[in-house]
Design a protein around this motif. Sequence first.
Motif, PDB file in Angstrom:
ATOM      1  N   LEU A  49      -1.755 -66.512 -51.557  1.00  0.00           N
ATOM      2  CA  LEU A  49      -2.779 -67.391 -51.608  1.00  0.00           C
ATOM      3  C   LEU A  49      -1.894 -68.826 -52.321  1.00  0.00           C
ATOM      4  O   LEU A  49      -2.316 -69.683 -51.678  1.00  0.00           O
ATOM      5  N   LEU A  50      -1.077 -68.761 -53.234  1.00  0.00           N
ATOM      6  CA  LEU A  50      -0.543 -69.840 -53.625  1.00  0.00           C
ATOM      7  C   LEU A  50       0.457 -70.692 -52.523  1.00  0.00           C
ATOM      8  O   LEU A  50       0.541 -71.656 -52.574  1.00  0.00           O
ATOM      9  N   PHE A  51       1.031 -69.895 -51.755  1.00  0.00           N
ATOM     10  CA  PHE A  51       1.859 -70.440 -50.627  1.00  0.00           C
ATOM     11  C   PHE A  51       0.891 -71.539 -49.691  1.00  0.00           C
ATOM     12  O   PHE A  51       1.533 -72.421 -49.277  1.00  0.00           O
ATOM     13  N   GLU A  92      -3.228 -78.190 -52.815  1.00  0.00           N
ATOM     14  CA  GLU A  92      -3.015 -78.787 -54.025  1.00  0.00           C
ATOM     15  C   GLU A  92      -2.683 -77.705 -55.264  1.00  0.00           C
ATOM     16  O   GLU A  92      -3.174 -76.797 -55.032  1.00  0.00           O
ATOM     17  N   PRO A  93      -1.791 -78.239 -56.120  1.00  0.00           N
ATOM     18  CA  PRO A  93      -1.806 -77.210 -57.175  1.00  0.00           C
ATOM     19  C   PRO A  93      -3.194 -76.811 -58.084  1.00  0.00           C
ATOM     20  O   PRO A  93      -4.117 -77.647 -57.955  1.00  0.00           O
ATOM     21  N   HIS A 136     -11.335 -67.115 -47.430  1.00  0.00           N
ATOM     22  CA  HIS A 136     -12.579 -67.653 -46.928  1.00  0.00           C
ATOM     23  C   HIS A 136     -13.016 -68.568 -48.045  1.00  0.00           C
ATOM     24  O   HIS A 136     -13.521 -69.639 -47.459  1.00  0.00           O
ATOM     25  N   GLN A 137     -12.982 -68.518 -49.400  1.00  0.00           N
ATOM     26  CA  GLN A 137     -13.445 -69.396 -50.286  1.00  0.00           C
ATOM     27  C   GLN A 137     -12.631 -70.709 -50.568  1.00  0.00           C
ATOM     28  O   GLN A 137     -13.146 -71.515 -50.633  1.00  0.00           O
ATOM     29  N   ILE A 138     -11.355 -70.466 -50.328  1.00  0.00           N
ATOM     30  CA  ILE A 138     -10.443 -71.467 -50.390  1.00  0.00           C
ATOM     31  C   ILE A 138     -10.513 -72.525 -49.371  1.00  0.00           C
ATOM     32  O   ILE A 138     -10.695 -73.535 -49.402  1.00  0.00           O
ATOM     33  N   ALA A 139     -10.710 -71.982 -48.178  1.00  0.00           N
ATOM     34  CA  ALA A 139     -10.855 -72.991 -47.143  1.00  0.00           C
ATOM     35  C   ALA A 139     -12.558 -73.820 -47.337  1.00  0.00           C
ATOM     36  O   ALA A 139     -12.302 -74.974 -46.832  1.00  0.00           O
ATOM     37  N   ALA A 140     -13.597 -72.934 -47.590  1.00  0.00           N
ATOM     38  CA  ALA A 140     -14.452 -73.766 -48.012  1.00  0.00           C
ATOM     39  C   ALA A 140     -14.733 -74.646 -48.929  1.00  0.00           C
ATOM     40  O   ALA A 140     -15.313 -75.807 -48.694  1.00  0.00           O
ATOM     41  N   ILE A 141     -14.049 -74.393 -49.948  1.00  0.00           N
ATOM     42  CA  ILE A 141     -13.956 -75.556 -50.994  1.00  0.00           C
ATOM     43  C   ILE A 141     -12.883 -76.799 -50.787  1.00  0.00           C
ATOM     44  O   ILE A 141     -13.282 -77.685 -50.925  1.00  0.00           O
ATOM     45  N   GLU A 142     -11.765 -76.375 -50.200  1.00  0.00           N
ATOM     46  CA  GLU A 142     -10.868 -77.277 -49.777  1.00  0.00           C
ATOM     47  C   GLU A 142     -11.548 -78.438 -48.602  1.00  0.00           C
ATOM     48  O   GLU A 142     -11.303 -79.214 -48.656  1.00  0.00           O
ATOM     49  N   LYS A 143     -12.358 -77.667 -47.742  1.00  0.00           N
ATOM     50  CA  LYS A 143     -13.060 -78.550 -46.935  1.00  0.00           C
ATOM     51  C   LYS A 143     -13.920 -79.571 -47.426  1.00  0.00           C
ATOM     52  O   LYS A 143     -13.953 -80.577 -46.738  1.00  0.00           O
ATOM     53  N   LYS A 192     -10.992 -79.388 -55.996  1.00  0.00           N
ATOM     54  CA  LYS A 192      -9.858 -78.781 -56.647  1.00  0.00           C
ATOM     55  C   LYS A 192     -10.211 -77.394 -56.974  1.00  0.00           C
ATOM     56  O   LYS A 192     -11.166 -77.141 -57.403  1.00  0.00           O
ATOM     57  N   LEU A 193      -8.983 -76.613 -56.961  1.00  0.00           N
ATOM     58  CA  LEU A 193      -9.478 -75.056 -57.007  1.00  0.00           C
ATOM     59  C   LEU A 193      -9.097 -74.622 -58.153  1.00  0.00           C
ATOM     60  O   LEU A 193      -7.995 -74.817 -59.139  1.00  0.00           O
ATOM     61  N   VAL A 194      -9.904 -73.483 -58.771  1.00  0.00           N
ATOM     62  CA  VAL A 194      -9.818 -72.592 -59.815  1.00  0.00           C
ATOM     63  C   VAL A 194      -9.815 -71.230 -59.451  1.00  0.00           C
ATOM     64  O   VAL A 194     -10.723 -70.725 -58.923  1.00  0.00           O
TER      65      VAL A 194
END
Length: 386
Positions: free
Chosen positions: A175-177, A181-182, A138-145, A149-151
């Motif tokens: 998650l990493l799959f 981006e890295p 959920h948070q990955i999608a929101a931030i990538e939108k 860049k993710l931590v």
Amino acid sequence: MVSLTLPTPDGTTEHYTLKGTPVLAPSAGGERNRIAYAAAHVVADPFADNDPWLKPAIDWDRTIAYRRHLWDLGFGVAEAMDTAQRGGGLHWAESLELIRHALEAAGPEDKIACGCGTDHLDPAGAKTLDDVIAAYEHQIAAIEKLGGKLVLMASRALTKVAKGPEDYAKVYDRLLFQVREPVLIHWLGDMFDPALKGYWGSEDLDAAMQTCLSILGDHADKVEGIKISLLDDSKEIKMRRVLPKGVTMYTGDDFNYPALIKGDEKGFSHALLGIFDVIAPVAAAALDHLAAGDTAEYDRLFAPTVPLSRHIFKAPTNFYKTGVVFMAFLNGHQDHFTMIGGQESARSTQHLAELFRLADQAGLFADPAAAAARCAAVMAVRGIAQ
């Protein structure tokens, strides 16, 4: 001579005269040989009619102005991390809003990395690994939108439901799959957050490290680096020397950062540090000298900041944010010493007084007279007559 009245450890007071020489902050522009992120704090809105323990109120203008201050000094901003009281007053909804504001404010050359976790999921409500994975997604999608860049931050919920190292591998594999981006991985020790005790499936740090290294090795193409905050330089160096090819170390060690960043004949650490919020001008100058090969001046500038950092991050370490915000107030980056969650009360008057002395000795007050006046005001409210 600038002076004020401060409490002393024996219960009396002293007339303290400032003695430090302000370190001139460099302007960004030169090439550095270390990447340095400052985990930035948030500025509370002192005029909001809210319940501070329940609902954060943020002064967005001052909060973003502080990020511009860090960018101007050549730092990247690590956004919505624990320094911003993430998980300690700052909730996911406000964290995402903070990330949005910061990304909109960042220029093309400004580095920013955004904390991504599971903090909208109550650990008590997490029953399965799939619950944790869904929260991260959920948070990955929101931030990538938003283009961030993710931590990938450590998860309290994962600590609760994981039964061993294989469960951590399962979650991070999923998650990493899927990340675009890295990412940066954040291993936060339990001294910063007691709920993270036993992360990676073991309370033995060497065993935990092996699990983490295995995950990094399996996904090296999706991991830019790992930031570890264990306050144990020997563990960081040990891990740094065996990282998979292409994965870099970012120190989060607020006790031992000068030597870890400078490195040794076998390597060095980049930086992602909460203390860089506090000591940004001095740290910028020191990093410039390191890039120029002047390690003596690098050592000289950083040396007096270490006692200050160890004081700010002393146990209980999770209260370090109080010292971070106090310093921002002393240096005029905000007009008040008010924090979300009311955490300005989390450190004693004695603690704040010693912080002031150590910051003075490190040359961290751009305007010593103004800093003394602001400190005196806080002391007066806490019963230390001036």
